[in-house]
Design a protein around this motif. Structure first.
Motif, PDB file in Angstrom:
ATOM      1  N   THR A 156       1.209  -1.209  -0.582  1.00 49.61           N
ATOM      2  CA  THR A 156      -0.128   0.286  -0.224  1.00 49.61           C
ATOM      3  C   THR A 156       0.893   1.330   0.064  1.00 49.61           C
ATOM      4  OG1 THR A 156      -2.187   0.458   0.823  1.00 49.61           O
ATOM      5  CG2 THR A 156      -0.217   0.940   2.425  1.00 49.61           C
TER       6      THR A 156
ATOM      7  N   MET B 292       0.567   4.144  -2.675  1.00 47.38           N
ATOM      8  CA  MET B 292      -0.339   5.436  -2.835  1.00 47.38           C
ATOM      9  C   MET B 292       0.236   5.971  -3.235  1.00 47.38           C
ATOM     10  SD  MET B 292      -2.899   4.875  -1.017  1.00 47.38           S
ATOM     11  CE  MET B 292      -3.812   6.331  -1.228  1.00 47.38           C
TER      12      MET B 292
ATOM     13  N   GLN C 273       1.926   5.559  -6.373  1.00 48.53           N
ATOM     14  CA  GLN C 273       1.339   5.494  -7.731  1.00 48.53           C
ATOM     15  C   GLN C 273       0.283   6.834  -7.358  1.00 48.53           C
ATOM     16  OE1 GLN C 273       1.411   0.906  -7.982  1.00 48.53           O
ATOM     17  NE2 GLN C 273       3.009   1.679  -9.816  1.00 48.53           N
TER      18      GLN C 273
ATOM     19  N   ASP D 228     -14.419   4.208   4.609  1.00 52.91           N
ATOM     20  CA  ASP D 228     -13.994   5.006   5.059  1.00 52.91           C
ATOM     21  C   ASP D 228     -15.082   5.990   5.078  1.00 52.91           C
ATOM     22  OD1 ASP D 228     -10.928   4.988   4.258  1.00 52.91           O
ATOM     23  OD2 ASP D 228     -11.455   4.753   2.131  1.00 52.91           O
TER      24      ASP D 228
ATOM     25  N   PRO E 226      -7.263   8.212  -6.784  1.00 53.79           N
ATOM     26  CA  PRO E 226      -5.851   8.235  -6.641  1.00 53.79           C
ATOM     27  C   PRO E 226      -5.951   7.883  -5.014  1.00 53.79           C
ATOM     28  CG  PRO E 226      -7.384  11.322  -6.330  1.00 53.79           C
ATOM     29  CD  PRO E 226      -8.421   9.784  -6.581  1.00 53.79           C
ATOM     30  N   LEU E 227      -6.758   7.467  -4.256  1.00 49.86           N
ATOM     31  CA  LEU E 227      -6.768   6.581  -3.318  1.00 49.86           C
ATOM     32  C   LEU E 227      -6.219   5.312  -3.766  1.00 49.86           C
ATOM     33  CD1 LEU E 227      -8.813   8.719  -0.699  1.00 49.86           C
ATOM     34  CD2 LEU E 227      -5.804   8.613  -0.966  1.00 49.86           C
ATOM     35  N   SER E 228      -5.345   4.764  -4.227  1.00 48.95           N
ATOM     36  CA  SER E 228      -4.756   3.640  -4.877  1.00 48.95           C
ATOM     37  C   SER E 228      -4.693   2.016  -3.640  1.00 48.95           C
ATOM     38  CB  SER E 228      -4.529   4.156  -6.096  1.00 48.95           C
ATOM     39  OG  SER E 228      -3.061   4.051  -5.873  1.00 48.95           O
ATOM     40  N   GLY E 229      -5.183   2.369  -2.376  1.00 47.89           N
ATOM     41  CA  GLY E 229      -4.685   1.376  -1.321  1.00 47.89           C
ATOM     42  C   GLY E 229      -4.744   0.026  -1.434  1.00 47.89           C
ATOM     43  N   TRP E 230      -3.621  -0.669  -1.341  1.00 42.83           N
ATOM     44  CA  TRP E 230      -3.717  -1.951  -1.694  1.00 42.83           C
ATOM     45  C   TRP E 230      -5.427  -3.011  -1.058  1.00 42.83           C
ATOM     46  CZ3 TRP E 230      -2.555  -6.396   2.610  1.00 42.83           C
ATOM     47  CH2 TRP E 230      -3.310  -5.804   3.772  1.00 42.83           C
TER      48      TRP E 230
ATOM     49  N   HIS F 270      -6.697  -3.245  -4.560  1.00 43.38           N
ATOM     50  CA  HIS F 270      -5.842  -3.690  -5.895  1.00 43.38           C
ATOM     51  C   HIS F 270      -6.521  -4.859  -6.259  1.00 43.38           C
ATOM     52  CE1 HIS F 270      -2.279  -6.064  -7.911  1.00 43.38           C
ATOM     53  NE2 HIS F 270      -1.838  -4.956  -7.598  1.00 43.38           N
TER      54      HIS F 270
ATOM     55  N   PHE G 134       0.661  -9.051  -2.761  1.00 46.24           N
ATOM     56  CA  PHE G 134       1.797  -8.060  -2.611  1.00 46.24           C
ATOM     57  C   PHE G 134       2.413  -7.834  -3.333  1.00 46.24           C
ATOM     58  CE2 PHE G 134      -0.273 -10.190   1.299  1.00 46.24           C
ATOM     59  CZ  PHE G 134       0.601  -9.465   2.186  1.00 46.24           C
TER      60      PHE G 134
ATOM     61  N   ASP H 153       4.809  -4.965  -6.665  1.00 44.16           N
ATOM     62  CA  ASP H 153       5.289  -3.770  -6.328  1.00 44.16           C
ATOM     63  C   ASP H 153       4.093  -2.855  -7.229  1.00 44.16           C
ATOM     64  OD1 ASP H 153       7.087  -4.251  -4.527  1.00 44.16           O
ATOM     65  OD2 ASP H 153       8.717  -4.137  -5.862  1.00 44.16           O
ATOM     66  N   ASP H 154       3.715  -2.735  -8.076  1.00 40.80           N
ATOM     67  CA  ASP H 154       2.623  -2.496  -8.428  1.00 40.80           C
ATOM     68  C   ASP H 154       1.588  -2.404  -8.330  1.00 40.80           C
ATOM     69  OD1 ASP H 154       4.198  -0.813 -10.286  1.00 40.80           O
ATOM     70  OD2 ASP H 154       5.424  -2.662 -11.213  1.00 40.80           O
ATOM     71  N   TYR H 155       0.615  -1.450  -8.270  1.00 40.69           N
ATOM     72  CA  TYR H 155      -0.496  -1.204  -8.292  1.00 40.69           C
ATOM     73  C   TYR H 155      -1.823  -1.640  -9.884  1.00 40.69           C
ATOM     74  CZ  TYR H 155      -5.437   0.379  -6.994  1.00 40.69           C
ATOM     75  OH  TYR H 155      -7.356   0.376  -7.002  1.00 40.69           O
TER      76      TYR H 155
ATOM     77  N   CYS I 128      -9.326   1.671   0.105  1.00 45.62           N
ATOM     78  CA  CYS I 128      -7.872   1.940   0.522  1.00 45.62           C
ATOM     79  C   CYS I 128      -7.425   1.323   1.181  1.00 45.62           C
ATOM     80  CB  CYS I 128      -8.599   3.222   0.157  1.00 45.62           C
ATOM     81  SG  CYS I 128      -6.715   4.286   0.433  1.00 45.62           S
ATOM     82  N   GLY I 129      -7.396   1.477   2.493  1.00 52.71           N
ATOM     83  CA  GLY I 129      -7.310   0.692   3.451  1.00 52.71           C
ATOM     84  C   GLY I 129      -7.619  -0.713   3.922  1.00 52.71           C
ATOM     85  N   THR I 130      -7.096  -1.371   4.851  1.00 50.45           N
ATOM     86  CA  THR I 130      -7.781  -2.256   5.737  1.00 50.45           C
ATOM     87  C   THR I 130      -9.190  -1.548   6.440  1.00 50.45           C
ATOM     88  OG1 THR I 130      -5.898  -3.180   6.435  1.00 50.45           O
ATOM     89  CG2 THR I 130      -7.614  -3.514   7.599  1.00 50.45           C
ATOM     90  N   PRO I 131      -9.788  -2.026   6.036  1.00 48.77           N
ATOM     91  CA  PRO I 131     -11.336  -2.352   6.249  1.00 48.77           C
ATOM     92  C   PRO I 131     -11.744  -1.237   8.208  1.00 48.77           C
ATOM     93  CG  PRO I 131     -11.458  -3.676   4.726  1.00 48.77           C
ATOM     94  CD  PRO I 131     -10.661  -3.695   5.140  1.00 48.77           C
TER      95      PRO I 131
END
Lengths: 408, 408
Positions: free
Chosen positions: A128, A132, A134, B96, B246-250, B253, B259, B261-263, B274-277
């Motif tokens: 992540t 972010m 990116q 979010d 833009p809030l391209s969190g894991w 994906h 895991f 490296d690239d989104y 974006c982040g963990t729920p």
């Protein structure tokens, strides 16, 4: 060879933190070595949440924003987390997720370094963090540059606005020298953002001592805030006046209840707030952070190192076919050990079936995490001995252990 | 004049939703007319949260991401919220805060309209909506344009990428004609984002029928998800392929646990994650949304209009010195009535002291909200009669009622 079972018993008997395990609701019979992914449930959390829900929400209703000081929880959590990471209380705030906080602070750093667009990190950093950057890259605002951890310092040049690293690597547990790299980045005119997700509550962190600029961290790992707990963000005081971030929501406004049409940022880290604070999540996090504060970072760090050193020796002695990819020196790693094996996934599933809970990270890593507040030396020895047995018996070859779950 | 007390008793006796009040833990003696700010506590929420905490977190530990399907909660909530707002289940996701979701969708709209930078809204829109545009403006990516609500349609030109409006105005309760304005925006080549914070669960919303592009909404008002509950976001299916934010969190994906490296974005609205729920917040929200679904939007809307019409008539008859600033036609307003008075703040405080809970919006508005699932006609009559008494007695002039709280 050392009798590790006896050694575990001896170490547990002498462990000054042993009494804290009772402050967590962990089933007897579970060896929980995954607190680096999701911390265990503090004993006080269910009652506190019931109180927040039934009393504060149910009876206090909207008035609890004032009477229960819900509105002040992000700052309150910040002041409680700060001493765990070597920060001033006014430099930390709890809000949103790690990912969202990364976006805020990467953007803030870019705004402080006009003319520089590069955000430097390492390949294999937690996904992540890389994603972010990116996100900002797709907006045309950033340029992502990756350099292997030994080459990071050399990749600092006049284009680098921000060096963004995860202090303790999620997969290997390797820990960066925060002070040294911060100094190198500053020499190059760059700012530094440390992701403390695998550090806070488990390893020594001294943000102020290292001269760090920014940091983020996770509430649901060693801080025991519960699944998807709110995260935290740190900004060094010297940067507060210049701090600007694009997620300029109403809670980061200087006067949110004036309901002005125009944004005017609140002072300091308050301007990192965006939407309405998540009260259930913050209330649970408060219990977890409070426990860590009561135990004390020095004692936590000391036990973390003892646990991992004990496990490393026992693994080397009894399960030599698993290759340790974590640094040998406990001062150079976080509170975990990571082992490579072609069948790491199956081994992990077989361990879980025996109620020894570690986790797997793609493609071939078994992680054992040592949350010093509730992990015993007996837990660690059990992981080692069960693993030996799983390998010897061939139990790991059961077909069900090869079936991949959604979340690993 | 009508005997409103008797009329309230008659309406309550005939109210098909009266039985649902027992599904909320609301103290006897409280008339809660602020569900438009923070919904009341559903009776089922404390037990469900205790189960999530003690069983899923405490016993299931990290495994609950799979076994309790924590990982699927954002989508599950989306499919539950969708029918309340006229959307397809795959077009909505819970994540979010409203503010953060606004940022994602405003940025997504700008990316879909290259060459256009204007985000058009109205002055006096809910502050965070306006501030989030300013966040993108400070990044150089947007240009905020404000036009009064009657002039909005005329302000649509070739520069407008996005028309962003709040469907029901937080202060006045005035409701936009979603279908008509959406059509006008589309004629001008602009996209439309509706903020449903004061709509979802209280007024008829048909996003698909209106041809809306984007929407966000709040979980803690009429959906009864608890303080700071997660919000939701909607994207029309026809825009899914082009959706970038833009809030391209894991969690957004396509393969978060690879895991990489690239989104690489997940399909559809999943890429808004974006982040963990936040599992505690989502679990509480699920109870609230489930209640609304069981009662049914048609019945909720019908009672909402009855409640506000009853109150409008009673206020006009008994408290004529408070000036109603909400539209007269119930089909043109949300589930609230707003009254202007120089001493609205003090009146509100005096009402709260009598356990009639409405709220105040700066500088001079008293709001009465009608959450149809648990508000009775007797509650509404009590608000009117207590207000009359507070004015007649001069009780509102007590100095303590003039002291401003942090949160109003």
């Amino acid at each position: 060879m050392t009798d590790f079972a006896a050694e575990a018993a001896r170490l547990d008997a002498a462990d000054p933190l042993a009494k804290w395990r009772a402050e967590f609701l962990l089933d007897e019979g579970v060896a929980y070595l995954d607190g680096n992914s999701l911390g265990a449930l503090p004993r006080a959390t269910p009652d506190r949440l019931a109180e927040v829900v039934r009393q504060e929400w149910g009876k206090g209703l909207i008035g609890s924003w004032n009477s229960a000081n819900w509105i002040g929880l992000p700052q309150k959590l910040g002041t409680m987390i700060a001493p765990l990471i070597g920060a001033g209380g006014h430099e930390v705030i709890a809000a949103d997720s790690v990912s969202v906080n990364l976006f805020k602070l990467i953007a803030a750093a870019l705004a402080m370094r006009p003319g520089r667009k590069v955000v430097l990190s390492e390949p294999g950093n937690f996904p992540t963090d890389l994603y972010m950057v990116q996100g900002l890259e797709a907006q045309g605002l950033a340029e992502r540059r990756l350099a292997g951890r030994d080459a990071v310092a050399d990749a600092l040049d006049d284009d680098v606005a921000l060096l963004m690293l995860t202090h303790v690597h999620y997969k290997t547990g390797a820990m960066f020298d925060m002070a040294a790299l911060t100094a190198k980045a500053h020499e190059a005119g760059a700012l530094v953002l440390w992701d403390l997700s695998h550090s806070a509550g488990a390893v020594p962190v001294d943000l102020n001592g290292a001269g760090a600029d920014f940091a983020v961290g996770c509430g649901y790992k060693y801080l025991n805030g519960g699944p998807g707990a709110p995260a935290f963000a740190y900004v060094a005081e010297r940067l507060h006046d210049a701090l600007q971030q694009p997620l300029s929501g109403w809670m980061g406004h200087a006067r949110p209840f004036a309901f002005d049409d125009d944004y005017a940022s609140a002072p300091g880290v308050d301007r990192l707030l965006c939407g309405t604070p998540p009260i259930l999540g913050l209330s649970a996090l408060q219990i977890g952070v409070n426990l860590m504060a009561k135990i004390g970072m020095e004692a936590l760090v000391a036990k973390s190192r003892q646990l991992s050193e004990f496990t490393r020796a026992a693994m080397a002695g009894h399960v030599p076919e698993l290759v340790c990819i974590s640094p040998e020196d406990p001062a150079m790693r976080g509170s975990q050990l990571s082992y490579r094996h072609d069948h790491a996934y199956e081994l992990c599933q077989a361990l879980i079936a025996r109620r020894v809970i570690g986790d797997f990270r793609a493609p071939d890593v078994l992680r054992l995490g040592f949350a010093p507040a509730y992990v015993s030396f007996a837990d660690c020895w059990r992981a080692v001995s069960e693993l030996r047995d799983i390998l010897d018996s061939g139990e790991w070859q059961k077909p069900e252990y090869a079936e991949r779950a959604t979340v690993t």
